[in-house]
Design an enzyme around this catalytic site. Structure first.
Site, PDB file in Angstrom:
ATOM      1  N   ASP A  16      51.948  25.377  88.748  1.00 34.62           N
ATOM      2  CA  ASP A  16      51.727  26.507  90.069  1.00 34.62           C
ATOM      3  C   ASP A  16      52.010  27.720  89.535  1.00 34.62           C
ATOM      4  O   ASP A  16      53.084  28.022  88.764  1.00 34.62           O
ATOM      5  CB  ASP A  16      52.780  26.297  91.320  1.00 34.62           C
ATOM      6  CG  ASP A  16      52.553  27.119  92.382  1.00 34.62           C
ATOM      7  OD1 ASP A  16      51.630  26.623  93.374  1.00 34.62           O
ATOM      8  OD2 ASP A  16      52.936  28.117  92.373  1.00 34.62           O
ATOM      9  N   ASP A  38      46.615  28.408  93.821  1.00 37.33           N
ATOM     10  CA  ASP A  38      46.982  28.430  92.506  1.00 37.33           C
ATOM     11  C   ASP A  38      47.546  27.092  91.941  1.00 37.33           C
ATOM     12  O   ASP A  38      48.489  27.100  91.190  1.00 37.33           O
ATOM     13  CB  ASP A  38      48.106  29.398  92.127  1.00 37.33           C
ATOM     14  CG  ASP A  38      49.200  29.143  92.938  1.00 37.33           C
ATOM     15  OD1 ASP A  38      49.246  28.843  94.407  1.00 37.33           O
ATOM     16  OD2 ASP A  38      50.197  30.004  92.666  1.00 37.33           O
TER      17      ASP A  38
END
Length: 761
Positions: free
Chosen positions: A369, A412
């Site tokens: 992430d 993301d």
């Protein structure tokens, strides 16, 4: 029919046509007759299936069949008009010739031959159908060859002489054949002259003798178009009769004798006329067959076949390319081209099954992430955020081995599958490469941006039962990395589980239940004067840590775990409540609130009614609302959605086609679906300043929407240059972060003007 030239030599095909024209009536024909006839036909062209079909009050009757496929009868059916339609559809397919027959017993003649011989076979079968029809009505060809037979042995000899000469048509040139006939008639009838001539629209042509010496005005005067003519001239008795069969004119036969013809002579002349007419008919059929099979016609048909084959090959390639693209899009992330959640889960299921069945080293998952990605999006814009994600995907792929896989789950969040890797030692080299590659800055539209990532690592073990369990462990380890300060790697351990982190699906379910999914509102303006004309509702997720997640971070997850309809209902409730608070403001008289909905709401009548019930429960006039549906989602629904869209419009709700241009049938969508607004996909806006094709598409959409009376809204305006370009193009409406980012309802209220206390309705 083309005009038959007597200058051509006769062909053995005439014998075949002669046998067709001598075929007995259908009522008298036996299977042996049909067998013999079709055996003769097979000597000329291969035949695969044969059927003679009649109709009775009880259904179809097959009077003769040979090689007929068992399923063909069932395919055609047993009742009119379906039977006739089935026969008409069969004609021309795979070498079939299907012809109607005017006979009391037989109504249809079906024969399947070679496709390339179909034209010639059809001519022969037309001849057979004509013959069967004539025989059924007792036409003259079924009568004895001549009534002179049996009356006088001399006439029998004369008839046999004529037949012998006519049989030579298979071996003699036409002029030689007519010369022999001339000689026989001189001895049989005392013939003085024989002429065969054809009358054209403007002039006459002499077929025999050729060339003709002398004036033809007198001969032309003897030629009546339909009736025989007799005349005496200069001591000669002239007889002229037109040669015609089935009302088709061939030529005129003219005879001159030194004495008048008697009754028997006239019968003999009639017999001769019939035989010559038949000979010319056969010759014309032969010429048509030769024309069909001439090198020029064959080359022309081959050229047409080649062109058709090339078109089919091109269409097949386009279909295969589209099918591959659809399959790729179904399993890959549209932004980065990486595997999506569906492909990742399928890959992991196979890997887990193989591990549980065969053991081995096992595999490892890395949950990655980007740290503070929302801040990057807010500062640099979503366009630069997308560029960052795409470049990150390319760098991650460059760090992997051949059998590894990287997938984007949404937003993301990335997951990396490492094959034949276990624990820190197995994953260490790949993790080191990732950290080294991501240490280099990312160049985004002339700016350099450095990022850090948090990664959680989990390896399969004998205790792992499900793929989701392993993915959850990697997710927990990643969250532990974020809690420990970000920019680090955490391998899953019991300590991660003690944090009692829930899965993303559980977190989203809890957020919905706790009211942490909220509507944000992005203004839509009229570009020519910056006037606010509406708002688009966008869902936002406020996490327990206070982080605000964009819709693209969790909408794919909601669709994956079946929460998307509940999420849409929640946002619709809250949006209607906010709209009700704004209604007293005067500027809202022509105000529109656009709400994004998934296509599943159009899947059934109850689903549509659930939306209408929410609007009614909140006490909001439906005319203020626009329902936005993604173009690609609409294409996946059934045909009934058009009816449901019309139902929504009948209630006053307008329909918007969102992300226009991102699907495969965009222009069809404008005509297929009843829509009021078209929203151009923001990808075209991002690229238009550097891509003439994207700019041309927006310009074309402006013109199309204007002609179709649709409102065009351009999304994704993120710079002043883009705004000025759209104003110059004359686009009516637009929205984007340059105009205003999505805002909470409280921040929108000051933009709507003062309260008036008036009812906007």
């Amino acid at each position: 029919m083309s005009v038959y030239s007597l200058e051509q030599d006769a062909s053995p095909l005439l014998a075949l046509v002669a046998s067709i024209l001598a075929f007995p009536p259908a009522a008298q024909a036996s299977p042996a007759h049909y067998r013999r006839l079709f055996t003769d036909l097979r000597q000329w062209t291969p035949l695969h299936q044969i059927g003679l079909l009649g109709l009775s009050p009880h259904g179809p009757v097959w009077h003769y069949e040979e090689g007929l496929a068992p399923g063909l009868k069932a395919q055609l059916g047993r009742e009119e008009p379906g039977l006739s339609e089935g026969l008409a559809a069969l004609d021309g397919q795979q070498g079939w010739c299907v012809l109607p027959v005017q006979d009391d017993r037989i109504q249809w003649l079906l024969v399947q031959g070679e496709p390339h011989e179909q034209a010639g076979l059809r001519l022969l079968l037309e001849c057979l159908a004509k013959r069967l029809a004539e025989a059924s009505t007792h036409a003259r060809l079924t009568d004895p060859a001549s009534p002179l037979f049996g009356r006088d042995p001399d006439w029998q000899h004369k008839i046999e002489q004529i037949n012998r000469i006519l049989r030579l048509a298979n071996s003699l040139p036409t002029q030689a054949l007519l010369a022999q006939l001339d000689g026989v008639l001189q001895s049989s009838l005392g013939l003085h002259q024989l002429h065969l001539m054809r009358l054209g629209p403007k002039e006459a042509s002499h077929l025999y003798p050729h060339p003709f010496q002398g004036e033809d005005g007198f001969l032309r005067g003897l030629c009546h178009e339909t009736n025989p003519t007799e005349r005496e001239q200069d001591g000669l008795y002239w007889y002229s009769t037109p040669l015609r069969l089935q009302q088709h004119y061939f030529a005129h036969l003219l005879l001159a004798t030194t004495r008048p013809l008697g009754a028997d002579d006239r019968l003999f002349l009639d017999f001769l006329r019939n035989q010559l007419t038949l000979l010319l008919e056969l010759g014309q059929i032969r010429q048509q067959l030769n024309d069909f099979n001439s090198p020029e016609r064959l080359n022309h048909r081959l050229q047409l076949l080649r062109q058709a084959n090339l078109r089919l090959q091109k269409q097949l390639r386009q279909h295969q390319e589209l099918e591959r693209k659809l399959q790729f899009d179904a399993l890959h992330d549209p932004l980065t081209g990486l595997a999506n959640r569906s492909l990742l889960m399928d890959h992991l299921q196979h890997a887990m099954s193989h591990y549980q069945r065969h053991g081995g080293v096992g595999f490892t998952l890395i949950f990655l992430d980007i740290d503070h990605f929302k801040q990057i999006n807010d500062e640099l814009g979503h366009g630069n955020g997308d560029l960052l994600l795409k470049e990150l995907g390319r760098r991650l792929q460059g760090c992997l081995r051949q059998n590894d896989l990287v997938a984007r789950l949404g937003g993301d969040e990335f997951v990396i599958y490492l094959d034949n890797s276990l624990g820190e030692e197995g994953a260490g080299p790949v993790l080191n490469r990732i950290m080294a590659r991501l240490a280099y800055p990312f160049r985004l539209t002339g700016m350099e941006q450095t990022i850090t990532v948090s990664m959680g690592v989990a390896s399969v073990s004998a205790q792992t039962q499900e793929v989701s369990e392993l993915l959850h462990q990697a997710d927990l380890a990643m969250y532990r990395a974020k809690r420990n300060g970000r920019a680090r790697v955490v391998h899953y351990s019991a300590e991660c589980a003690e944090q009692a982190w829930s899965s993303p699906e559980e977190q989203l379910t809890n957020a919905l239940a706790e009211g942490r999914i909220l509507p944000y509102f992005q203004p839509v303006i009229r570009l020519e004067d910056n006037c606010l004309v509406g708002l688009e509702v966008m869902a936002r997720w406020v996490t327990r840590e206070g982080e605000l997640k964009d819709a693209f971070d969790f909408i794919p997850l909601a669709e994956q775990c079946g929460l998307i309809e509940a999420l849409d209902h929640k946002i619709l409730h809250q949006a209607c409540q906010q709209l009700r608070l704004w209604l007293p403001r005067a500027d809202l008289r022509k105000f529109k609130l656009a709400i994004n909905l998934c296509g599943q709401h159009l899947a059934s009548e109850p689903a549509v009614q659930a939306l209408l019930d929410i609007i009614a429960a909140e006490g909001v006039y439906a005319g203020y609302l626009i329902f936005e549906f993604n173009e690609r989602e609409l294409s996946r629904q059934d045909a009934d959605i058009i009816t449901r869209l019309h139902e929504l419009r009948a209630r006053g709700i307008q329909i918007s086609l969102d992300d226009f241009g991102s699907g495969f049938s965009s222009l069809n969508s404008l005509f297929h679906y009843p829509v009021d607004y078209v929203k151009v996909d923001d990808g075209f806006t991002h690229r238009m300043l550097h891509s003439p094709k994207d700019l041309a598409l927006i310009r074309a959409m402006r013109d199309i929407c204007r002609d179709l009376d649709l409102a065009l809204v351009v999304e994704g305006i993120e710079s002043q240059a883009q705004l000025h370009q759209l104003i110059e193009l004359g686009c009516p409406f637009g929205q984007g972060r340059y105009i205003s980012p999505p805002l909470p309802g409280s921040d929108i209220t000051p933009l709507l003007g003062p309260e008036t206390g008036l009812d906007p309705d």
